[in-house]
Design a protein around this motif. Structure first.
Motif: not given
Length: 738
Positions: A312-313, A334-336, A338, A367, A369, A398, A400
């Motif tokens: 998700q970006t 923002k970037q998530d 997984e 994960i 983020d 970041d 992780s």
């Protein structure tokens, strides 16, 4: 059909806020001339401009004429991308065909082994980092549907402008932007098959574009893939551990809205949510490397959760075209991320305190983020004519970690990383000469809490966990660049450039590999940063009949990072040893007639490293880091105003290295053997009153082959001995309603 290239240096790849241009390039692979071509011009059938002084790109945090920038950037335009997507939906395969220094595609969800010039590239989407350098799980190649991408810009070689992770180069995927006033709706349908049951690819997408007082783009799409066959009609093997695109469903939702709030200012917001998840209808059948039996697949339900990527970006962008005499760009993002990997009774996951040894099923999950800010201000003619200054500040946060999804155990503890960088670039042009240079100051901090490793099997057969004291590390690193371009004749230019890149080793791999008492994060020398310097010279010509570029480079890192995987345990470890890579790349296009275009490219890469610290650099880089030498040839024929035909072929040269070399007391062999092969593809499009119809044929001659990584990887086993796809047909239809 192949990207026409442009010489360019140390690029950040086009900020989303910069005016998007669709560039048409001459050679199919690395450095040549790029021409600006708007959508309106394309639709009107306008011919390409071919003089270098008309070439403009947006890959240096500001628009720039190609013939004034030293270095190497390749641009794959939307029309060229469309041509390749008529053959395959695999973006890594597009890169392998179009970018000479890019290693062959794995044809899997994983991108292990898909390097750029022998190193790891930084992947961006509209300038937002998609790579996960703290815990590189090699899943960054699938983050968006190809239909939302307008062009791909590839910076070959280390880059300081974008910062962390660009030791091998930058690959920036730039999303579409509405160009034509009004509202349009586009429907896109695809069906692929190899003529076998349960092998089909189905894709449906819908796009909305609007441009008036504001512009907006919306795309929703879904792709379903079956399990294909090789050239001998045997089921292709599933990469059940690292992940596969076969037997999967992918969905994407992309939205972007932009508003010109004045003649000089623009604000834009974008959002993308991508999910690729295995269907769990097929399971792997192990092969036998020694007997030459390939890994395959049969109907069945695999254990654990199906592998998946969820990305998700989101970004908010502001641009001011006249701020204190310059152009300012600001991006907040923002970037998530997984990713879930396949399950199994892997030795590294066994713990007798949870279940009897060799019965415990588990699978890992990464994960990561990120949040960040990118700012740039470009001021031309500062103090004197011809002097341009670029300054900016970047910030990245970041977080992780890597968990085990079935038992909830920690494999890599939470990593909190923060990076702040200030940079400046100066460029001065006088007559036929342009000189460009700059520096970037990176300051990074890493914080890790106390953690306990997974249970580790001891030599006596018992299992033991190790407590590791947390702590922090900080780095301050200067990286710089300097280059010059000489336009010595009409259409001719030569460049020389030096560029540094900054990165980190795979921190997660280092921390999860601790095998001794009394370790602390602060004492692990393996966390020291990687600084890569890249030296390159090249020559470019572009004229009415075509263009070509030839360049040679040398890339070195005194404290490099090499991953060594034990073939028996499957456990990876980091070796901090020097790495040197050199190579030569050529790209050329000939246009003997307005309806014909012929392109040819060639790349050779020679990488070497050491078997261990303080050892000589006499070990060739393995398939995990370096691809084989490669040649690509293509011909495109515009048979009529509405029909186009193209044929391309890629040859991978044989590679046999490190004969008889072993490490780890003889338990791990470093010898690699790869027998080259040639693959040809065919594409046809027909523009009609009912829309555009397309037919693509991948592996036209149904060649039976084993992929480069599957052949050469010295840690390969019976689980990953994969054949490549046999002949595959892809039918497509697209229509736009206005």
């Amino acid at each position: 059909m192949s990207p026409r290239k442009c010489p360019l240096f140390l690029a950040l790849v086009a900020a989303l806020t910069a005016p998007a241009v669709s560039a048409q390039m001459a050679p199919s692979q690395t450095l040549a001339a790029t021409t600006v071509e708007t959508t309106e011009a394309r639709e009107a059938g306008a011919s390409d401009a071919r003089t270098l002084d008309s070439v403009v790109v947006t890959a240096t945090r500001g628009t720039k004429a190609i013939d004034k920038i030293p270095g190497a950037v390749s641009v794959i335009t939307r029309s060229e991308l469309d041509a390749q997507l008529q053959i395959t939906e695999d973006l890594s395969q597009v890169l392998a065909t179009q970018i000479p220094g890019y290693a062959p595609s794995r044809q899997k969800l994983t991108t292990f082994g898909e390097s750029l010039r022998g190193r790891t590239p930084l992947i961006l989407f509209d300038g937002v980092p998609q790579s996960n350098p703290l815990r590189n799980g090699a899943r960054e190649g699938y983050f968006a549907d190809p239909s939302v991408i307008e062009r791909i810009e590839v910076v070959s070689g280390a880059s300081a402008v974008q910062g962390l992770g660009a030791t091998g180069g930058i690959i920036n995927y730039i999303s579409r932007t509405p160009r034509i006033k009004g509202t349009s709706h586009t429907v896109d349908l695809k069906y692929g098959t190899q003529g076998e049951s349960d092998d089909a690819l189905w894709k449906a997408g819908y796009g909305l574009e609007h441009k008036q007082r504001f512009d907006a783009l919306l795309y929703v799409g879904a792709t379903m893939r079956g399990v294909g066959v090789d050239g001998e009609n045997r089921r292709l093997g599933l990469e059940a551990t690292q992940g596969d695109v076969q037997d999967s469903t992918a969905t994407d939702l992309f939205a972007k809205v932009g508003l010109d709030i004045s003649d000089a200012q623009r604000v834009q917001v974008s959002f993308n949510r991508f999910l690729l998840e295995g269907d769990g209808d097929w399971t792997r059948v192990d092969g036998d490397r020694d007997a030459g039996i390939l890994t395959s697949a049969v109907r069945g339900e695999p254990v654990g959760l199906p592998p998946r990527n969820r990305v998700q970006t989101a970004s908010l962008d502001w641009m001011h075209a006249d701020l204190a005499g310059g152009t300012a760009n600001v991006q907040l993002y923002k970037q998530d991320f997984e990713s879930v990997y396949g399950a199994g009774t892997f030795g590294v996951f066994q713990d007798p305190a949870i279940a009897p040894v060799n019965t415990l099923v588990d699978q890992s999950e990464i994960i990561a983020d990120k949040a960040g800010l990118r700012t740039t201000w470009v001021r031309p003619d500062l103090f004197l004519n011809g002097l341009e200054m670029t300054v900016g500040v970047d910030w990245l946060s970041d977080e992780s970690e890597q968990q085990l999804a079935q038992t909830g155990r920690t494999w890599v503890p939470p990593l909190e990383f923060e990076n702040v960088a200030l940079f400046t670039q100066a460029e001065y042009t006088s007559g036929a000469f342009t000189v460009r240079g700059g520096a970037r100051r990176e300051h990074a901090t890493l914080e890790v809490e106390d953690y306990t490793t997974l249970a580790v099997r001891q030599s006596n057969g018992s299992y033991r966990r190790f407590d590791v004291a947390g702590g922090g590390r900080s780095f301050t690193q200067w990286v710089g660049n300097l280059g010059a371009v000489w336009r010595f004749a009409d259409g001719w230019s030569a460049f020389a450039a030096y560029n540094e890149g900054f990165g980190l080793p795979d921190v997660g791999l280092v921390l999860r590999g601790v095998r001794a008492e009394g370790q602390s994060v602060g004492d692990l020398i393996a966390l020291e940063p990687i600084v890569t310097d890249n030296r390159e010279v090249g020559i470019t010509w572009a004229g009415a009949l075509g263009s070509f570029t030839a360049s040679a480079y040398d890339s070195r890192s005194e404290l490099g990072s090499q991953v060594r995987v034990d073939r028996i345990t499957g456990q990876g470890s980091i070796q901090r040893v020097p790495v040197e890579v050199s190579g030569f790349e050529f790209a050329g296009e000939l246009r003997p007639h307005q309806d014909w275009a012929l392109t040819a490219t060639y790349a050779t890469t020679r990488g070497k490293t050491a078997a261990e610290e303080d050892a000589p650099l006499d070990l060739a880089l393995g398939a995990r880091s370096q691809g084989p030498d490669k040649a690509v040839a293509a011909v495109r024929w515009q048979a009529s105003p509405s029909v186009a035909v193209w044929l391309q072929a890629m040859h991978l040269f044989s590679r046999h290295v490190n004969e008889g070399r072993v490490i780890n007391n003889g338990l791990t062999s470093l010898e690699e053997n790869f027998n080259g092969y040639t693959i040809a593809d065919l594409g046809v499009t027909w523009n009609s009153r009912w829309g555009q119809f397309g037919l693509g044929v991948e592996n036209l001659f149904d060649r039976q082959y084993v992929g480069y990584y599957s052949q050469a990887n010295n840690s390969g086993n019976n689980l990953d001995y994969f054949a490549g796809r046999g002949r595959a047909y892809l039918l497509s239809w697209q229509r736009t309603f206005r």
